[in-house]
Design a protein around this motif. Sequence first.
Motif, short mmCIF file in Angstrom:
data_model
loop_
_atom_site.label_atom_id
_atom_site.label_comp_id
_atom_site.label_asym_id
_atom_site.label_seq_id
_atom_site.Cartn_x
_atom_site.Cartn_y
_atom_site.Cartn_z
N ILE A 96 0.84 -1.21 0.00
CA ILE A 96 0.00 0.00 0.00
C ILE A 96 0.87 1.25 0.00
CG2 ILE A 96 -1.67 1.33 1.34
CD1 ILE A 96 -2.83 -1.31 2.34
N LEU A 97 1.89 1.27 0.84
CA LEU A 97 2.77 2.44 0.91
C LEU A 97 3.44 2.72 -0.43
CD1 LEU A 97 4.48 1.92 4.38
CD2 LEU A 97 2.98 3.81 3.74
N LYS A 98 3.95 1.66 -1.05
CA LYS A 98 4.63 1.83 -2.33
C LYS A 98 3.68 2.35 -3.41
CE LYS A 98 7.51 -0.69 -5.67
NZ LYS A 98 8.12 -2.02 -6.00
N SER A 99 2.47 1.80 -3.44
CA SER A 99 1.50 2.23 -4.46
C SER A 99 1.02 3.64 -4.20
CB SER A 99 0.31 1.27 -4.50
OG SER A 99 -0.40 1.28 -3.27
N MET A 100 0.78 4.00 -2.93
CA MET A 100 0.32 5.34 -2.61
C MET A 100 1.38 6.38 -2.96
SD MET A 100 -2.80 5.08 -1.42
CE MET A 100 -3.17 6.48 -0.38
N LYS A 101 2.62 6.06 -2.66
CA LYS A 101 3.71 6.98 -2.98
C LYS A 101 3.82 7.19 -4.50
CE LYS A 101 8.70 7.59 -2.25
NZ LYS A 101 9.92 6.99 -1.64
N TYR A 102 3.71 6.10 -5.24
CA TYR A 102 3.79 6.19 -6.70
C TYR A 102 2.65 7.03 -7.27
CZ TYR A 102 4.00 4.54 -11.56
OH TYR A 102 4.08 4.47 -12.93
N MET A 103 1.43 6.75 -6.80
CA MET A 103 0.26 7.45 -7.36
C MET A 103 0.22 8.91 -6.92
SD MET A 103 -2.72 4.49 -7.30
CE MET A 103 -2.54 4.06 -5.56
N ALA A 104 0.64 9.19 -5.70
CA ALA A 104 0.65 10.57 -5.22
C ALA A 104 1.63 11.41 -6.03
CB ALA A 104 1.01 10.61 -3.74
N LYS A 105 2.79 10.85 -6.33
CA LYS A 105 3.81 11.57 -7.09
C LYS A 105 3.32 11.91 -8.50
CE LYS A 105 8.68 11.25 -8.45
NZ LYS A 105 9.91 10.40 -8.41
#
Length: 273
Positions: free
Chosen positions: A116-125
């Motif tokens: 979740i953290l990795k996907s959220m960071k990717y999508m937020a960027k």
Amino acid sequence: MFPGDLNVLNTLGMVVDITLVTYVIYKLITVIRGTRAVQLLKGITVILVVWLLSSLFGLRTLQWIMSQAVTYGLLAIIIIFQPELRRALEQLGRGRIFGRNITPEEENAVKTVEAILKSMKYMAKRRIGALISIENETGMNDYVETGIPMNATITSELLINIFIPNTPLHDGAVIMRNNEIAAAACYLPLSENPFISKELGTRHRAALGISEVTDAMTLIVSEETGSISVTKNGDLHRDIDEETLRAMLEKELLLTEDKNPSSLWQWGGKKDG
């Protein structure tokens, strides 16, 4: 010291010795469990059994072959088991090999948090809008049925792919249950709270809406700003940084602390609702 005392000490030493050896063997088995080393150990066991039987029945040729296999087997074991040995030494260096065993449920939860953290960071960027709701004790079957069933293992790549714009599943929410993606493209109820900021869009209103009728934790990535928000128990916290999000997810999924509204939001952040 009397002879009886020496016998007691010797017996106690033997018990401790056997206990320690048994514990070490058990820990080594847990390290190699689920790896190819298990099958190799079965092969070694077969060789040892054949060697003993050949010695017992006087099969000299077979005994000689098995003796050679055992003699040179140590070097072969080091070469074959090199990845497993390195893994065991790394865990020993980190002090984990003799620590508390992690249950499969905890291991899955840790992987879920990282995904979740990795996907959220990717999508937020990249300002990819996302809406992820994590089911807790209140069932969400009514909302799961509005989406596309998946029952898929959670990975960051899958989460990212779901929310890529103009794909069949991107419009709607992902609902997670028991460390799996239960469904995607789900419809969540919109909040009717009149005090919600006018600048918030449908994703934030849906996240607030589901938090008002269930105890689910819902994550939002804003398509306009790329900021990350979290809702739970009718509260909306905006502009959450990565470390705060990690702490929230670990509390929710790993049960690191008591999950109540006052302690969940102790990290602060911009709060609405």
